[in-house]
Motif scaffolding. Structure first.
Motif, short mmCIF file in Angstrom:
data_model
loop_
_atom_site.label_atom_id
_atom_site.label_comp_id
_atom_site.label_asym_id
_atom_site.label_seq_id
_atom_site.Cartn_x
_atom_site.Cartn_y
_atom_site.Cartn_z
N VAL A 275 0.84 -1.21 0.00
CA VAL A 275 0.00 0.00 0.00
C VAL A 275 0.87 1.25 0.00
O VAL A 275 0.60 2.21 -0.73
N ARG A 276 1.91 1.26 0.83
CA ARG A 276 2.81 2.42 0.86
C ARG A 276 3.49 2.63 -0.47
O ARG A 276 3.70 3.76 -0.91
N ALA A 277 3.86 1.54 -1.14
CA ALA A 277 4.53 1.65 -2.43
C ALA A 277 3.62 2.28 -3.47
O ALA A 277 4.08 3.05 -4.33
N VAL A 278 2.33 1.98 -3.42
CA VAL A 278 1.39 2.56 -4.37
C VAL A 278 1.25 4.06 -4.15
O VAL A 278 0.97 4.82 -5.08
N ASP A 279 1.50 4.51 -2.91
CA ASP A 279 1.44 5.93 -2.56
C ASP A 279 0.09 6.53 -2.94
O ASP A 279 -0.01 7.40 -3.82
N PRO A 280 -0.99 6.10 -2.26
CA PRO A 280 -2.34 6.56 -2.63
C PRO A 280 -2.50 8.07 -2.58
O PRO A 280 -3.21 8.65 -3.41
#
Length: 427
Positions: A275-280
């Motif tokens: 989720v952090r990698a996607v950087d919503p």
């Protein structure tokens, strides 16, 4: 009044994105600004929804490519690449600079400029320190090439993705037209950086370097073959996607899913890490910024640029130079993403016979131009923050002096190369 309020909101959004007070994400100002734009009627609700819908595939691709780059890092791709740079340089700063140029260019092309800034730059700094060589030239190479080396593919930069549909060419057609400008821009960058930092790049004698690659999550000391194969297949998928009518976002998503499944299974990265990698929040920033920019464009900026940007029936070299120059200046005033969004509205009115050339000239300006000032692109701002966090200070004066040497030369040379490519292609 509407024009002034829209412009003020855009300035606030860009300042917060540039400064990031207390480390707050870019969306913290962009989302409320977009809400204000719609709430007070600066942009009608249908127009705002249309803007979000138009940016949807671009934001989806951004999320997928951010995840792909982070998973590649978890697989050990960048640690392995750093070791290859150390071994290949043989302790020579100039040789290391050439290898960094190659690695940064390839990373930017395949995984986009964000991967070069966030993932490759720290590895390059660490490699230079381990070899006991000055790292300023190599750090600047990563920063500059995250912008100027992003010309080659539609997936190499968010600006390219925004403009790809308007260019009216296939994925491979885009790459074919931009190949020569890309090569020329990278070559100019290399020559100028090499000369600018010549005092930091002595012809040092060879020093002992590691003979093995670092341990990677995949299999001990071996190269991360699985991840490299997935990245290679993803790149091939980008090339064939347009021939079968498939959006690049689905290819990037497929590559990300494969690496995510492996990483989650082996527990090299958890769900929270994905989720952090996607950087919503950053993905949310893009459509919010698009809404604010659309309001600014609707209240005068687009009309002003239509009077400045030539859209003739034939794309002469002078026209391409003028469009690229205007795009570069605008990118350094309002950031390259807003500049791209506004200028695409302008050149969209050009005749089909010249639209492709004008769109690509815009991309030359908004991709090469940001190397002149820190605010030219979000990647440059992030690059500066990453260097500062690792004890490497970037002086504004030095950055600007190097930009004044590289940007005009690279932009002029790349535009001439684009003009030649268009002539060869009969466009």
């Amino acid at each position: 009044m509407a024009a002034a309020v829209s412009a003020l909101l855009l300035v606030v959004v860009l300042v917060v994105a540039a400064v990031r007070p207390r480390g707050l994400p870019e969306a913290v100002a962009a989302v409320p600004a977009a809400a204000v734009v719609v709430a007070v009627g600066l942009l009608p609700v249908p127009a705002a929804l249309a803007e979000v819908a138009a940016l949807g595939p671009t934001v989806g691709f951004l999320a997928a490519i951010l995840l792909l780059g982070r998973l590649a890092e978890a697989e050990g791709v960048f640690a392995w690449l750093g070791a290859r740079l150390a071994v290949g340089s043989r302790g020579r700063p100039v040789r290391l600079l050439g290898l960094v140029f190659g690695a940064a260019s390839a990373t930017t092309v395949v995984l986009s400029l964000d991967a070069t800034v966030v993932l490759l730059t720290p590895v390059v700094l660490l490699t230079a320190r381990r070899l006991a060589v000055p790292g300023r030239a190599h750090a600047y190479a990563c920063g500059h090439l995250s912008n100027s080396a992003s010309l080659l593919l539609p997936v190499s930069n968010l600006t390219n993705l925004l403009a790809f549909g308007a260019a009216g060419v296939s994925f491979l057609g885009f790459a074919g037209l931009m190949a020569l400008p890309w090569l020329v821009a990278v070559a100019v960058e290399y020559v100028v950086v090499r000369l600018f930092f010549r005092a930091d790049l002595p012809a040092a004698a060879p020093t002992p370097t590691p003979t093995t690659t670092p341990r990677t999550p995949a299999n001990g000391t071996a190269p991360p073959r699985f991840a490299l194969v997935v990245l290679g297949l993803t790149l091939v998928g980008f090339g064939v996607s347009s021939t079968v009518g498939l959006e690049p976002v689905w290819v990037a998503a497929a590559g990300a899913v494969v690496l995510a499944a492996r990483s989650l299974t082996t527990r090299w990265i958890g769900v929270a890490g994905v989720v952090r990698a996607v950087d919503p929040l950053f993905c949310l920033f893009v459509p919010a910024l698009g809404i604010v920019v659309a309001a600014v464009g609707a209240h005068g900026l687009t009309d002003l640029l239509r009077r400045l940007v030539p859209t003739p029936d034939a794309t002469s070299l002078l026209v391409l130079l003028a469009v690229a120059g205007i795009a570069a200046v605008l990118a350094n005033v309002v950031n390259n993403i807003p500049a791209t969004l506004v200028l695409l509205d302008v050149v969209a009115t050009a005749p089909p016979s010249t639209r492709t050339g004008l769109v690509l000239a815009v991309l030359l300006g908004v991709n090469i131009g940001p190397n002149l000032t820190f605010v030219g692109s979000l990647a440059t701002l992030l690059w500066r923050q990453i260097l500062g966090a690792r004890g490497t200070r970037v002086a504004p004066g030095e950055f600007t002096r190097l930009g004044l040497l590289t940007v005009p030369a690279a932009l002029a040379a790349a535009t001439c190369a684009l003009w030649l490519a268009l002539r060869v292609a009969g466009l």
